[in-house]
Design a protein around this motif. Structure first.
Motif, PDB file in Angstrom:
ATOM      1  N   ASN A 136       0.724  -1.209   0.046  1.00 55.93           N
ATOM      2  CA  ASN A 136      -0.133  -0.142   0.012  1.00 55.93           C
ATOM      3  C   ASN A 136       0.781   1.249   0.076  1.00 55.93           C
ATOM      4  O   ASN A 136       0.275   2.445   0.773  1.00 55.93           O
ATOM      5  CB  ASN A 136      -1.018  -0.010   1.264  1.00 55.93           C
ATOM      6  N   GLU A 137       1.890   1.202  -0.624  1.00 58.45           N
ATOM      7  CA  GLU A 137       2.983   2.328  -0.755  1.00 58.45           C
ATOM      8  C   GLU A 137       3.438   2.571  -1.956  1.00 58.45           C
ATOM      9  O   GLU A 137       3.937   1.434  -2.508  1.00 58.45           O
ATOM     10  CB  GLU A 137       3.859   2.145   0.396  1.00 58.45           C
TER      11      GLU A 137
ATOM     12  N   ALA B 131      -1.826   3.361  -0.312  1.00 60.79           N
ATOM     13  CA  ALA B 131      -2.518   4.179   0.987  1.00 60.79           C
ATOM     14  C   ALA B 131      -1.688   5.761   1.162  1.00 60.79           C
ATOM     15  O   ALA B 131      -2.048   6.705   1.697  1.00 60.79           O
ATOM     16  CB  ALA B 131      -2.508   3.436   2.212  1.00 60.79           C
ATOM     17  N   GLN B 132      -0.383   5.518   0.868  1.00 61.66           N
ATOM     18  CA  GLN B 132       0.574   6.509   1.014  1.00 61.66           C
ATOM     19  C   GLN B 132       1.443   6.441  -0.248  1.00 61.66           C
ATOM     20  O   GLN B 132       2.080   5.465  -0.477  1.00 61.66           O
ATOM     21  CB  GLN B 132       1.444   6.269   2.266  1.00 61.66           C
TER      22      GLN B 132
ATOM     23  N   LYS C 257       5.495   8.207  -1.025  1.00 67.86           N
ATOM     24  CA  LYS C 257       6.588   9.047  -0.308  1.00 67.86           C
ATOM     25  C   LYS C 257       7.472   9.270  -1.504  1.00 67.86           C
ATOM     26  O   LYS C 257       7.528   9.014  -2.797  1.00 67.86           O
ATOM     27  CB  LYS C 257       7.261   7.885   0.604  1.00 67.86           C
TER      28      LYS C 257
ATOM     29  N   ALA D  35       5.640  12.591   2.697  1.00 67.11           N
ATOM     30  CA  ALA D  35       4.778  11.454   2.404  1.00 67.11           C
ATOM     31  C   ALA D  35       3.305  12.277   2.043  1.00 67.11           C
ATOM     32  O   ALA D  35       3.031  13.203   2.919  1.00 67.11           O
ATOM     33  CB  ALA D  35       4.619  10.689   3.551  1.00 67.11           C
ATOM     34  N   LEU D  36       2.404  11.752   1.733  1.00 64.79           N
ATOM     35  CA  LEU D  36       0.996  12.175   1.258  1.00 64.79           C
ATOM     36  C   LEU D  36       0.185  10.913   1.449  1.00 64.79           C
ATOM     37  O   LEU D  36       0.452   9.657   1.091  1.00 64.79           O
ATOM     38  CB  LEU D  36       0.991  12.347  -0.208  1.00 64.79           C
ATOM     39  N   GLN D  37      -0.759  10.991   2.441  1.00 66.83           N
ATOM     40  CA  GLN D  37      -1.757  10.134   2.633  1.00 66.83           C
ATOM     41  C   GLN D  37      -2.911  10.061   1.549  1.00 66.83           C
ATOM     42  O   GLN D  37      -3.424  11.166   1.225  1.00 66.83           O
ATOM     43  CB  GLN D  37      -2.525  10.287   4.117  1.00 66.83           C
ATOM     44  N   ALA D  38      -2.814   8.930   0.824  1.00 71.94           N
ATOM     45  CA  ALA D  38      -3.681   8.980  -0.223  1.00 71.94           C
ATOM     46  C   ALA D  38      -5.287   8.917   0.134  1.00 71.94           C
ATOM     47  O   ALA D  38      -5.588   8.424   1.344  1.00 71.94           O
ATOM     48  CB  ALA D  38      -3.576   7.761  -1.282  1.00 71.94           C
ATOM     49  N   SER D  39      -6.046   9.401  -0.662  1.00 71.51           N
ATOM     50  CA  SER D  39      -7.482   9.501  -0.073  1.00 71.51           C
ATOM     51  C   SER D  39      -8.575   8.374  -0.763  1.00 71.51           C
ATOM     52  O   SER D  39      -7.820   7.784  -1.794  1.00 71.51           O
ATOM     53  CB  SER D  39      -8.090  10.793  -0.513  1.00 71.51           C
TER      54      SER D  39
END
Length: 148
Positions: free
Chosen positions: A65-66, A102-103, A105, A144-148
């Motif tokens: 999930n990255e 989900a994230q 980087k 990092a960005l948390q995906a929506s």
């Protein structure tokens, strides 16, 4: 006419030339880009005007999930004209459609204020400072960005 699209084999010579013009002997070689086309074809994006590649973004799957944005490079004469923004938007929109991470980087040089500002506009947050991450005198900031 400007276009953002997936990279193709015929783009690699221009991408390698862009790397060499920017990083000299430290740039990525063509072999890496050919391998990227085979392994991550939907995460290798170019910005073109006419027949000229003026920028690219390369990302790859990280842990579960990255995703990692490995490289974003814009031709010097095109910097500051929104090319990075277009590449990043294309990548993030495509990633959102696939819901595969989900994230997201990336690392960026601490002195690259324009890139840091661009990433922050897209919601990336500074997470850590990584001394010598890419070798001596090559510190990086982890974002990092948390995906929506």
């Amino acid at each position: 006419m400007a276009e953002v699209r997936l990279a193709q084999a015929q783009d690699i010579a221009q991408i390698e030339a862009l790397e060499l013009a920017t990083y000299a002997h430290e740039g990525y070689p063509a072999a890496l880009f050919y391998q990227a086309l085979a392994q991550w074809p939907t995460s290798f994006i170019v910005y073109c005007e006419a027949d000229s590649v003026l920028g690219y973004l390369l990302a790859a799957q990280g842990q579960a999930n990255e995703q990692w944005i490995m490289s974003v490079l814009i031709a010097e004469q095109t910097r500051g004209k929104g090319v990075g923004k277009q590449l990043l938007a294309y990548y993030l929109n495509d990633l959102a459609d696939s819901a595969s991470a989900a994230q997201i980087k990336l690392t960026v040089a601490p002195y690259n204020h324009a890139a840091i500002a661009l990433y922050e506009k897209f919601g990336f947050k500074k997470i850590d400072f990584l001394p010598k991450f890419l070798g001596p005198d090559a510190d990086r900031i982890l974002m990092a960005l948390q995906a929506s």
